[in-house]
Design an enzyme around this catalytic site. Structure first.
Site, PDB file in Angstrom:
ATOM      1  N   HIS A 170     -22.633   6.574  18.991  1.00 10.39           N
ATOM      2  CA  HIS A 170     -21.534   5.677  18.586  1.00 10.39           C
ATOM      3  C   HIS A 170     -20.804   5.169  19.828  1.00 10.39           C
ATOM      4  O   HIS A 170     -20.538   3.984  19.963  1.00 10.39           O
ATOM      5  CB  HIS A 170     -20.501   6.429  17.743  1.00 10.39           C
ATOM      6  CG  HIS A 170     -20.935   6.712  16.345  1.00 10.39           C
ATOM      7  ND1 HIS A 170     -21.400   5.731  15.510  1.00 10.39           N
ATOM      8  CD2 HIS A 170     -20.947   7.857  15.617  1.00 10.39           C
ATOM      9  CE1 HIS A 170     -21.687   6.276  14.333  1.00 10.39           C
ATOM     10  NE2 HIS A 170     -21.426   7.573  14.371  1.00 10.39           N
ATOM     11  N   HIS A 211     -25.326  12.210  18.264  1.00  9.42           N
ATOM     12  CA  HIS A 211     -24.868  11.267  17.234  1.00  9.42           C
ATOM     13  C   HIS A 211     -23.567  10.585  17.678  1.00  9.42           C
ATOM     14  O   HIS A 211     -23.462   9.357  17.689  1.00  9.42           O
ATOM     15  CB  HIS A 211     -24.648  12.029  15.918  1.00  9.42           C
ATOM     16  CG  HIS A 211     -24.241  11.172  14.763  1.00  9.42           C
ATOM     17  ND1 HIS A 211     -25.102  10.865  13.737  1.00  9.42           N
ATOM     18  CD2 HIS A 211     -23.077  10.553  14.464  1.00  9.42           C
ATOM     19  CE1 HIS A 211     -24.476  10.081  12.870  1.00  9.42           C
ATOM     20  NE2 HIS A 211     -23.235   9.888  13.286  1.00  9.42           N
ATOM     21  N   GLU A 212     -22.622  11.394  18.105  1.00  8.66           N
ATOM     22  CA  GLU A 212     -21.323  10.830  18.513  1.00  8.66           C
ATOM     23  C   GLU A 212     -21.455  10.031  19.804  1.00  8.66           C
ATOM     24  O   GLU A 212     -20.830   8.984  19.954  1.00  8.66           O
ATOM     25  CB  GLU A 212     -20.276  11.944  18.683  1.00  8.66           C
ATOM     26  CG  GLU A 212     -19.944  12.739  17.423  1.00  8.66           C
ATOM     27  CD  GLU A 212     -19.539  11.869  16.247  1.00  8.66           C
ATOM     28  OE1 GLU A 212     -19.022  10.773  16.451  1.00  8.66           O
ATOM     29  OE2 GLU A 212     -19.785  12.291  15.104  1.00  8.66           O
ATOM     30  N   GLY A 217       2.812   4.561   0.901  1.00  6.73           N
ATOM     31  CA  GLY A 217       3.406   5.096   2.135  1.00  6.73           C
ATOM     32  C   GLY A 217       4.030   4.066   3.044  1.00  6.73           C
ATOM     33  O   GLY A 217       4.394   4.362   4.172  1.00  6.73           O
ATOM     34  N   THR A 218       4.186   2.831   2.552  1.00  6.58           N
ATOM     35  CA  THR A 218       4.743   1.807   3.440  1.00  6.58           C
ATOM     36  C   THR A 218       6.258   1.712   3.326  1.00  6.58           C
ATOM     37  O   THR A 218       6.878   0.853   3.948  1.00  6.58           O
ATOM     38  CB  THR A 218       4.123   0.428   3.146  1.00  6.58           C
ATOM     39  OG1 THR A 218       4.053   0.262   1.746  1.00  6.58           O
ATOM     40  CG2 THR A 218       2.751   0.316   3.748  1.00  6.58           C
ATOM     41  N   GLY A 219       6.836   2.542   2.476  1.00  6.97           N
ATOM     42  CA  GLY A 219       8.304   2.611   2.459  1.00  6.97           C
ATOM     43  C   GLY A 219       8.948   1.904   1.282  1.00  6.97           C
ATOM     44  O   GLY A 219      10.124   1.543   1.358  1.00  6.97           O
ATOM     45  N   PRO A 248       0.830  -1.204   0.000  1.00  7.32           N
ATOM     46  CA  PRO A 248       0.000   0.000   0.000  1.00  7.32           C
ATOM     47  C   PRO A 248       0.871   1.262   0.000  1.00  7.32           C
ATOM     48  O   PRO A 248       2.052   1.191   0.359  1.00  7.32           O
ATOM     49  CB  PRO A 248      -0.796  -0.097   1.301  1.00  7.32           C
ATOM     50  CG  PRO A 248      -0.485  -1.407   1.905  1.00  7.32           C
ATOM     51  CD  PRO A 248       0.681  -2.004   1.205  1.00  7.32           C
ATOM     52  N   THR A 272       9.586   3.165  -1.815  1.00 14.72           N
ATOM     53  CA  THR A 272      10.576   4.051  -2.415  1.00 14.72           C
ATOM     54  C   THR A 272      11.766   4.221  -1.478  1.00 14.72           C
ATOM     55  O   THR A 272      12.919   4.231  -1.913  1.00 14.72           O
ATOM     56  CB  THR A 272       9.946   5.423  -2.711  1.00 14.72           C
ATOM     57  OG1 THR A 272       8.675   5.194  -3.294  1.00 14.72           O
ATOM     58  CG2 THR A 272      10.793   6.243  -3.620  1.00 14.72           C
TER      59      THR A 272
HETATM   60  P1  ADP Z   1       5.807   4.303  -0.920  1.00 16.29           P
HETATM   61  O1  ADP Z   1       6.859   4.376  -1.956  1.00 16.29           O
HETATM   62  O2  ADP Z   1       5.597   2.923  -0.395  1.00 16.29           O
HETATM   63  O3  ADP Z   1       4.515   4.960  -1.275  1.00 16.29           O
HETATM   64  P2  ADP Z   1       7.636   5.919   0.557  1.00 16.29           P
HETATM   65  O4  ADP Z   1       8.804   5.026   0.515  1.00 16.29           O
HETATM   66  O5  ADP Z   1       7.622   7.059  -0.402  1.00 16.29           O
HETATM   67  O6  ADP Z   1       6.300   5.104   0.363  1.00 16.29           O
HETATM   68  O7  ADP Z   1       7.466   6.439   2.047  1.00 16.29           O
HETATM   69  C1  ADP Z   1       7.150   7.764   2.345  1.00 16.29           C
HETATM   70  C2  ADP Z   1       7.791   8.196   3.647  1.00 16.29           C
HETATM   71  O8  ADP Z   1       7.300   7.437   4.735  1.00 16.29           O
HETATM   72  C3  ADP Z   1       9.266   7.969   3.669  1.00 16.29           C
HETATM   73  O9  ADP Z   1       9.949   9.049   3.113  1.00 16.29           O
HETATM   74  C4  ADP Z   1       9.570   7.813   5.146  1.00 16.29           C
HETATM   75  O10 ADP Z   1       9.743   9.074   5.748  1.00 16.29           O
HETATM   76  C5  ADP Z   1       8.311   7.206   5.697  1.00 16.29           C
HETATM   77  N1  ADP Z   1       8.451   5.748   5.858  1.00 16.29           N
HETATM   78  C6  ADP Z   1       7.716   4.796   5.240  1.00 16.29           C
HETATM   79  N2  ADP Z   1       8.084   3.564   5.642  1.00 16.29           N
HETATM   80  C7  ADP Z   1       9.094   3.720   6.530  1.00 16.29           C
HETATM   81  C8  ADP Z   1       9.900   2.814   7.296  1.00 16.29           C
HETATM   82  N3  ADP Z   1       9.749   1.501   7.221  1.00 16.29           N
HETATM   83  N4  ADP Z   1      10.841   3.349   8.086  1.00 16.29           N
HETATM   84  C9  ADP Z   1      11.022   4.670   8.185  1.00 16.29           C
HETATM   85  N5  ADP Z   1      10.292   5.579   7.487  1.00 16.29           N
HETATM   86  C10 ADP Z   1       9.325   5.128   6.676  1.00 16.29           C
END
Ligand code: ADP
Length: 652
Positions: free
Chosen positions: A457, A453-454, A232-234, A230, A236
């Site tokens: 929940h 409402h809240e 933002g999981t790192g 997914p 790149t």
């Molecule tokens: P993706 O390519 O999976 O969409 P990114 O690698 O661009 O996500 O991650 C975005 C940012 O999230 C990174 O620059 C970093 O700051 C943070 N991040 C994500 N995963 C990690 C991790 N495992 N350890 C440290 N920072 C992380």
């Protein structure tokens, strides 16, 4: 384009410009040398008359009916100082020059002088053309135009900006090269968690560093590694860390960089990228968001509607087949949509390895927090990575990085010396719900509805056995359209049971149920809840086979448009009916629950109206501990194993 290449280009252009400049300078010098004569002195008419009357003139050339060049007889040269000291090279050049004005009058004068003179002055009419001068007069503008043209060409070709900058390099790959000259400071230390993924990619890096170790045993270097996970999981980040660790050149580009509005550009960029990579082998090529080009071919409403992308993908497949494993070019790619990728791309021999990168679990989040907290000045007592990790279930690495940064900004805005837990809470709220909108005008009546409402929940969640524990309830308006929310802390679980989903559904419907019970009216405020509930119900019935009547079937991932339903119309009706029944049942359940705890609902809603935010501890104070948690604590107390003193332990 590589940095090195850029440098080379610059060098070549620099030299050519110097050569052009030197040629022009040389031509001008020759021209000046030939046509300016230092020893020729310009004299006035009176002086000429004087020389003529002394019979010193040997010869006179009338050049272009414009000027006269005067040669002094050898015998008389001694009486002229500048001729005596003259430059020997210019011996043959005239000694004096005269600007005589009208040629007719001048020749008449000469004839008159000659009538009386003992030795008449010989004079000749000479037509002289300055070829070089003439040539220069039209060559110079041409040179200037060429120079300007070259200058602009160079600017356009290498310039970083400007609309024309890409025109000349359009077929060139836009990959950024990281090699010994460009230092990448990201290493595996900066990537928290993801241990399995790190191990896998480390192996790839190791392959490149010591290919012999693997090939000696008959192993082949993998051609491609696909990072799947997914956003933002790192992914790149991991690829960058590979670049930092690898010690081999690393080309990085995004899938969308291949796509341009011109036909054939994508394919040409792929070719260029692999050509560059082969030159630098062993090396790693990283393509981020590969789904931009790697989508399955021939899928889509209009067949062949996106030929350009298909051509690019074909070229990529061809190149991946083309580079042999011993060359040492490894392709790494990242995507969050492996399902849309073309099968040909995923087969072994192309992307041999697929590394799944999931959202981090509790431990993973803790480690990611540790990495990102390093750069922040924190209040060590309050801000504990473990606690923060607990507060952020389901968050990806990018969300965690964002929260840390946000917390630091908030603390700075509040003029604090260190970031404390309160700042993290604020940042968390902001990331979850959006920016606080304190000035949003909400009428008291509306506020009351939101509060109930809240509270609805919260009360449902409080008394339902399988609902996640509550963290807080707030009616502070945030972001776009969020008027309040109740936050829960879901457990780290990988499978979810029917009763959990049912309780979750009941809790989600608790908001609307509260409005109905208290005001006997319903509002649009529940739209988001209904959306969630509907999706959940359809998922339970048609994907997870959680309904007796529909049975153990799953239509996940099958096309579900009007013409290609994977089930009959009867099944469609059955699914619809069961979804409705399921939602109705849970809605009734929520209403019953809230009627039973009507008193508690009132207390919570009123406190919310008063305080706007209430935490779990406040709720415990107001209406007592959560029944399920009381049961759990009792059970824990009973099952706690009696401690055995070390000496009593049986020997194994
Ligand atoms: P993706 O390519 O999976 O969409 P990114 O690698 O661009 O996500 O991650 C975005 C940012 O999230 C990174 O620059 C970093 O700051 C943070 N991040 C994500 N995963 C990690 C991790 N495992 N350890 C440290 N920072 C992380």
């Amino acid at each position: 384009m590589s940095t090195e290449k850029n440098n080379n280009n610059k060098k070549v252009n620099f030299n050519t410009y110097w050569i052009y400049g030197l040629i022009i300078f040389f031509i001008i010098c020759v021209n000046m040398f030939l046509y300016t004569n230092n020893t020729t002195q310009e004299i006035p008419k009176s002086k000429f008359m004087e020389i003529a009357s002394q019979n010193h003139i040997e010869k006179l050339d009338i050049i272009n009916d414009d000027i006269a060049e005067i040669y002094i007889a050898k015998s008389a040269q001694a009486s002229y100082e500048h001729i005596k000291q003259g430059n020997p090279i210019s011996v043959a050049s005239p000694h004096f020059r005269l600007n005589f004005g009208d040629v007719g009058k001048f020749t008449e004068q000469l004839d008159k002088i000659n009538e009386t003179a003992s030795t008449p002055i010989e004079y000749y009419h000479i037509k002289r053309t300055n070829y070089l001068g003439n040539m220069l007069s039209w060559l110079l503008p041409v040179f200037l135009i060429i120079a300007l043209w070259l200058f602009f060409m160079k600017r356009m070709a290498t310039g970083s900006g400007g609309p024309g900058s890409q025109i000349f390099n359009i077929g060139k790959s836009k990959a950024t090269l990281f090699d010994n000259n460009t230092k990448v400071n990201i290493t595996f230390k900066d990537v928290a968690g993801l241990n399995e993924a790190k191990e896998e990619v480390m192996e790839v890096v190791d392959f490149l560093k010591n290919p012999k170790k693997y090939t000696a045993l008959g192993g082949k270097i993998p051609k491609g590694v696909l990072l799947v996970g997914p956003p933002g999981t790192g992914k790149t980040l991991l690829a960058k860390a590979v670049a930092g660790e690898a010690g081999v050149p690393f080309f990085s580009m995004s899938g969308s960089d291949f796509v341009e509005m011109f036909v054939g550009v994508g394919a040409s960029r792929v070719r260029d990228l692999f050509k560059q990579a082969r030159e630098k082998a062993p090396c790693i090529v990283f393509i981020d968001e590969i789904d931009a080009i790697g989508r399955a071919r021939g899928k889509g409403a209009v067949q062949g509607g996106n030929d350009e992308r298909e051509n690019t993908l074909n070229q990529l497949l061809v190149e991946m087949d083309g580079f042999s494993t011993d060359k040492g070019v490894i392709l790494m790619a990242a995507t969050n949509r492996p399902d849309v990728l073309d099968n040909a791309l995923l087969r072994p021999g192309r992307f041999d390895r697929q590394i799944g990168i999931d959202r981090p679990d509790l431990k993973g989040r803790e480690e990611i927090f540790k990495v990102h907290l390093k750069s922040i000045k924190i209040n060590d007592e309050e801000v504990v990575p473990e606690k923060l990790a607990e507060m952020t279930p389901g968050f990806a690495g990018a969300d965690i990085a964002n929260i840390c940064n946000e917390a630091a900004l908030v603390a700075a805005r509040r003029d604090k010396k260190a970031v404390d837990l309160d700042d993290f809470n604020y940042a968390l709220d902001r990331v979850i719900g959006g920016l606080e909108k304190k000035n949003k005008i909400i009428s008291p009546k509306e506020k009351e509805i939101i509060a109930y409402h809240e509270a609805g929940h919260a009360i449902c969640g409080w008394f339902l056995e399988h609902a996640s524990p509550l963290v807080k309830v707030t009616i502070v308006p945030r972001g776009i359209g969020t008027l309040g929310y109740a936050q829960y802390l879901p457990k780290e679980e990988y499978i979810t049971r029917t009763e959990q989903l049912e309780d979750r559904m009941c809790m989600t419907l608790g908001g609307r149920a509260a409005e109905k019970i208290v005001f006997d009216k319903i509002s649009t405020g529940a739209q988001n809840d209904l959306d969630q509930v509907t999706k959940m119900a359809y998922g339970m019935i048609s994907v997870y086979g959680m309904n007796d009547k529909v049975g153990n079937v799953s239509f996940h991932g099958m096309s579900q448009d009007n013409f290609n339903k994977p089930y009959s119309d009867e099944t469609a009706k059955l699914i619809d009916d069961e979804v409705r029944k399921m939602i109705d049942t849970q809605y009734l359940r929520a209403q019953e629950l809230l009627s039973t705890y009507r008193n508690e609902l009132n207390i919570l809603a009123r406190t919310l109206l008063d305080r706007e935010v209430i935490l779990k501890s406040d709720v415990e104070q107001l209406i007592g501990k959560r029944p399920i948690e009381m049961v759990e604590t009792e059970a824990e107390n009973v099952t706690e194993a009696p401690e055995i003193a070390p000496e009593d332990q049986p020997e194994i």
